[in-house]
Design a protein around this motif. Sequence first.
Motif, PDB file in Angstrom:
ATOM      1  N   THR A  11      -4.751  27.034 -40.609  1.00  0.00           N
ATOM      2  CA  THR A  11      -5.853  27.261 -39.868  1.00  0.00           C
ATOM      3  C   THR A  11      -7.134  27.044 -40.725  1.00  0.00           C
ATOM      4  O   THR A  11      -8.112  26.678 -40.076  1.00  0.00           O
ATOM      5  CB  THR A  11      -5.887  28.842 -39.349  1.00  0.00           C
ATOM      6  OG1 THR A  11      -5.567  29.672 -40.764  1.00  0.00           O
ATOM      7  CG2 THR A  11      -4.541  29.104 -38.614  1.00  0.00           C
ATOM      8  N   PHE A  12      -7.194  27.381 -41.947  1.00  0.00           N
ATOM      9  CA  PHE A  12      -8.344  27.267 -42.777  1.00  0.00           C
ATOM     10  C   PHE A  12      -8.568  25.805 -42.903  1.00  0.00           C
ATOM     11  O   PHE A  12     -10.009  25.258 -42.652  1.00  0.00           O
ATOM     12  CB  PHE A  12      -8.054  27.769 -44.397  1.00  0.00           C
ATOM     13  CG  PHE A  12      -9.328  27.539 -45.107  1.00  0.00           C
ATOM     14  CD1 PHE A  12     -10.005  28.510 -45.224  1.00  0.00           C
ATOM     15  CD2 PHE A  12      -9.097  26.381 -46.220  1.00  0.00           C
ATOM     16  CE1 PHE A  12     -11.356  28.351 -46.104  1.00  0.00           C
ATOM     17  CE2 PHE A  12     -10.269  26.475 -46.874  1.00  0.00           C
ATOM     18  CZ  PHE A  12     -11.230  27.328 -46.995  1.00  0.00           C
ATOM     19  N   ALA A  13      -7.939  24.864 -43.369  1.00  0.00           N
ATOM     20  CA  ALA A  13      -7.970  23.519 -43.211  1.00  0.00           C
ATOM     21  C   ALA A  13      -8.429  23.051 -41.651  1.00  0.00           C
ATOM     22  O   ALA A  13      -9.485  22.065 -41.618  1.00  0.00           O
ATOM     23  CB  ALA A  13      -6.825  22.595 -43.426  1.00  0.00           C
ATOM     24  N   GLY A  14      -7.868  23.311 -40.670  1.00  0.00           N
ATOM     25  CA  GLY A  14      -8.552  22.987 -39.541  1.00  0.00           C
ATOM     26  C   GLY A  14     -10.125  23.496 -39.086  1.00  0.00           C
ATOM     27  O   GLY A  14     -10.847  22.685 -38.454  1.00  0.00           O
ATOM     28  N   ALA A  15     -10.381  24.852 -39.554  1.00  0.00           N
ATOM     29  CA  ALA A  15     -11.701  25.242 -39.354  1.00  0.00           C
ATOM     30  C   ALA A  15     -12.483  24.671 -40.293  1.00  0.00           C
ATOM     31  O   ALA A  15     -13.781  24.510 -39.931  1.00  0.00           O
ATOM     32  CB  ALA A  15     -11.684  26.842 -39.634  1.00  0.00           C
ATOM     33  N   LEU A  16     -12.170  24.317 -41.528  1.00  0.00           N
ATOM     34  CA  LEU A  16     -13.117  23.789 -42.407  1.00  0.00           C
ATOM     35  C   LEU A  16     -13.342  22.207 -41.946  1.00  0.00           C
ATOM     36  O   LEU A  16     -14.543  21.922 -41.942  1.00  0.00           O
ATOM     37  CB  LEU A  16     -12.446  23.496 -43.858  1.00  0.00           C
ATOM     38  CG  LEU A  16     -13.256  23.047 -44.915  1.00  0.00           C
ATOM     39  CD1 LEU A  16     -14.535  23.733 -45.073  1.00  0.00           C
ATOM     40  CD2 LEU A  16     -12.364  22.841 -46.112  1.00  0.00           C
ATOM     41  N   PHE A  17     -12.475  21.704 -41.440  1.00  0.00           N
ATOM     42  CA  PHE A  17     -12.555  20.267 -40.721  1.00  0.00           C
ATOM     43  C   PHE A  17     -13.671  20.367 -39.511  1.00  0.00           C
ATOM     44  O   PHE A  17     -14.511  19.408 -39.566  1.00  0.00           O
ATOM     45  CB  PHE A  17     -11.184  19.648 -40.361  1.00  0.00           C
ATOM     46  CG  PHE A  17     -11.515  18.427 -39.621  1.00  0.00           C
ATOM     47  CD1 PHE A  17     -11.606  17.072 -40.365  1.00  0.00           C
ATOM     48  CD2 PHE A  17     -11.482  18.134 -38.322  1.00  0.00           C
ATOM     49  CE1 PHE A  17     -11.829  16.056 -39.892  1.00  0.00           C
ATOM     50  CE2 PHE A  17     -11.516  16.961 -37.463  1.00  0.00           C
ATOM     51  CZ  PHE A  17     -11.874  15.857 -38.223  1.00  0.00           C
ATOM     52  N   ALA A  18     -13.437  21.206 -38.749  1.00  0.00           N
ATOM     53  CA  ALA A  18     -14.151  21.451 -37.503  1.00  0.00           C
ATOM     54  C   ALA A  18     -15.709  21.888 -38.136  1.00  0.00           C
ATOM     55  O   ALA A  18     -16.881  21.418 -37.541  1.00  0.00           O
ATOM     56  CB  ALA A  18     -13.826  22.397 -36.753  1.00  0.00           C
ATOM     57  N   TYR A  19     -15.886  22.476 -39.069  1.00  0.00           N
ATOM     58  CA  TYR A  19     -17.206  22.893 -39.527  1.00  0.00           C
ATOM     59  C   TYR A  19     -17.762  21.622 -40.333  1.00  0.00           C
ATOM     60  O   TYR A  19     -19.022  21.437 -39.979  1.00  0.00           O
ATOM     61  CB  TYR A  19     -16.890  23.910 -40.642  1.00  0.00           C
ATOM     62  CG  TYR A  19     -18.352  24.433 -41.424  1.00  0.00           C
ATOM     63  CD1 TYR A  19     -19.370  25.054 -40.703  1.00  0.00           C
ATOM     64  CD2 TYR A  19     -18.717  23.973 -42.791  1.00  0.00           C
ATOM     65  CE1 TYR A  19     -20.539  25.378 -41.640  1.00  0.00           C
ATOM     66  CE2 TYR A  19     -19.876  24.191 -43.529  1.00  0.00           C
ATOM     67  CZ  TYR A  19     -20.744  24.848 -42.837  1.00  0.00           C
ATOM     68  OH  TYR A  19     -21.828  25.156 -43.700  1.00  0.00           O
ATOM     69  N   LYS A  20     -17.007  20.906 -41.122  1.00  0.00           N
ATOM     70  CA  LYS A  20     -17.618  19.517 -41.494  1.00  0.00           C
ATOM     71  C   LYS A  20     -18.140  18.568 -40.568  1.00  0.00           C
ATOM     72  O   LYS A  20     -19.067  18.066 -40.638  1.00  0.00           O
ATOM     73  CB  LYS A  20     -16.580  18.966 -42.555  1.00  0.00           C
ATOM     74  CG  LYS A  20     -16.158  19.778 -43.723  1.00  0.00           C
ATOM     75  CD  LYS A  20     -17.524  19.727 -44.706  1.00  0.00           C
ATOM     76  CE  LYS A  20     -17.154  20.431 -45.943  1.00  0.00           C
ATOM     77  NZ  LYS A  20     -18.126  20.772 -47.074  1.00  0.00           N
ATOM     78  N   GLU A  21     -17.365  18.790 -39.459  1.00  0.00           N
ATOM     79  CA  GLU A  21     -17.642  17.718 -38.310  1.00  0.00           C
ATOM     80  C   GLU A  21     -18.764  18.224 -37.556  1.00  0.00           C
ATOM     81  O   GLU A  21     -19.141  17.822 -36.498  1.00  0.00           O
ATOM     82  CB  GLU A  21     -16.326  17.550 -37.437  1.00  0.00           C
ATOM     83  CG  GLU A  21     -15.463  16.625 -38.280  1.00  0.00           C
ATOM     84  CD  GLU A  21     -15.834  15.097 -38.513  1.00  0.00           C
ATOM     85  OE1 GLU A  21     -16.355  14.713 -37.497  1.00  0.00           O
ATOM     86  OE2 GLU A  21     -15.688  14.726 -39.562  1.00  0.00           O
ATOM     87  N   LYS A  22     -19.411  19.468 -37.669  1.00  0.00           N
ATOM     88  CA  LYS A  22     -20.215  20.190 -37.010  1.00  0.00           C
ATOM     89  C   LYS A  22     -19.905  20.767 -35.736  1.00  0.00           C
ATOM     90  O   LYS A  22     -20.725  20.652 -34.775  1.00  0.00           O
ATOM     91  CB  LYS A  22     -21.774  19.470 -36.970  1.00  0.00           C
ATOM     92  CG  LYS A  22     -22.249  18.908 -38.244  1.00  0.00           C
ATOM     93  CD  LYS A  22     -23.613  18.336 -38.211  1.00  0.00           C
ATOM     94  CE  LYS A  22     -24.044  18.058 -39.597  1.00  0.00           C
ATOM     95  NZ  LYS A  22     -25.314  17.163 -39.535  1.00  0.00           N
ATOM     96  N   ALA A  23     -18.605  20.910 -35.495  1.00  0.00           N
ATOM     97  CA  ALA A  23     -17.983  21.327 -34.155  1.00  0.00           C
ATOM     98  C   ALA A  23     -18.186  23.112 -34.260  1.00  0.00           C
ATOM     99  O   ALA A  23     -18.274  23.633 -33.178  1.00  0.00           O
ATOM    100  CB  ALA A  23     -16.753  20.909 -33.879  1.00  0.00           C
TER     101      ALA A  23
END
Length: 262
Positions: A11-23
């Motif tokens: 979940t941390f990796a998914g949330a971090l990816f979404a944050y980096k992608e500005k979602a």
Amino acid sequence: MIKAIIYFLITFAGALFAYKEKALSQSGAIAACFVGFAVLIGTGWRGFLILGLFFASSSFFSTYKKHLKKTAEEKLANTSRRNWAQVAANGGAPAVFSLVYAFTSNEVFLYAFFVSIAAAASDTWASELGVLSKGRPVHIATLKRCAPGTSGAISSFGTAASAAGATLIAFVAFFLFNLSVPVMLMIGLFGLLGSVADTLLGAFVQVEYTCPVCGIQTEKKEHCLGRTIRVSGVTWFNNEAVNSTSILIVSFLCIITSLNIT
């Protein structure tokens, strides 16, 4: 314990990816961690996949043809980068129902989990794609044409998108969890009804403001660098309240229906 750590890392990796992608905003990423972790604990990778499908499709449609949505976005309080309130409004109910299912093993809560996501997808797809409709939508309270992005307005294209969102979640749940056809249809129907409930609440209860400078009606408390004026609706009943309430209504209707037919 090891499984819990793995779930948290996922979940941390998914949330971090979404944050980096500005979602997601920073607060949205933190909230998404809690939601994703709860879903993994309760329904495993299959439930997490369904939640991820909703979020990925919603994020995609939020940015799809964004240049054509500028007028509608002036009316909306939220941006395509979701904060904690938006994540909680759409993901809070699935997280709770997932955990309740884990503790009770009662399938009615699993169905409610599916319906809560189907309702969120149905409403989001309708909102993000409906504004691209070639014709002006109709406000259900006045039955008059209004500007795209107006809360409580419907269009044929937006309704079709709403049905598609609910159907997709219902079909994926049917496939991944080996559900019966009647249960799949129930999930799709209640998911679509979630969008209907959202529209009704948006038309009759949601707060709406007007800008004293440009005169636009909007969900925003500030516009044209100044405070807007409330013209209708309940002050605290904003878009997030509409989303969460409509999702909870159809989820509990699903529970009641499931208890009566099983």
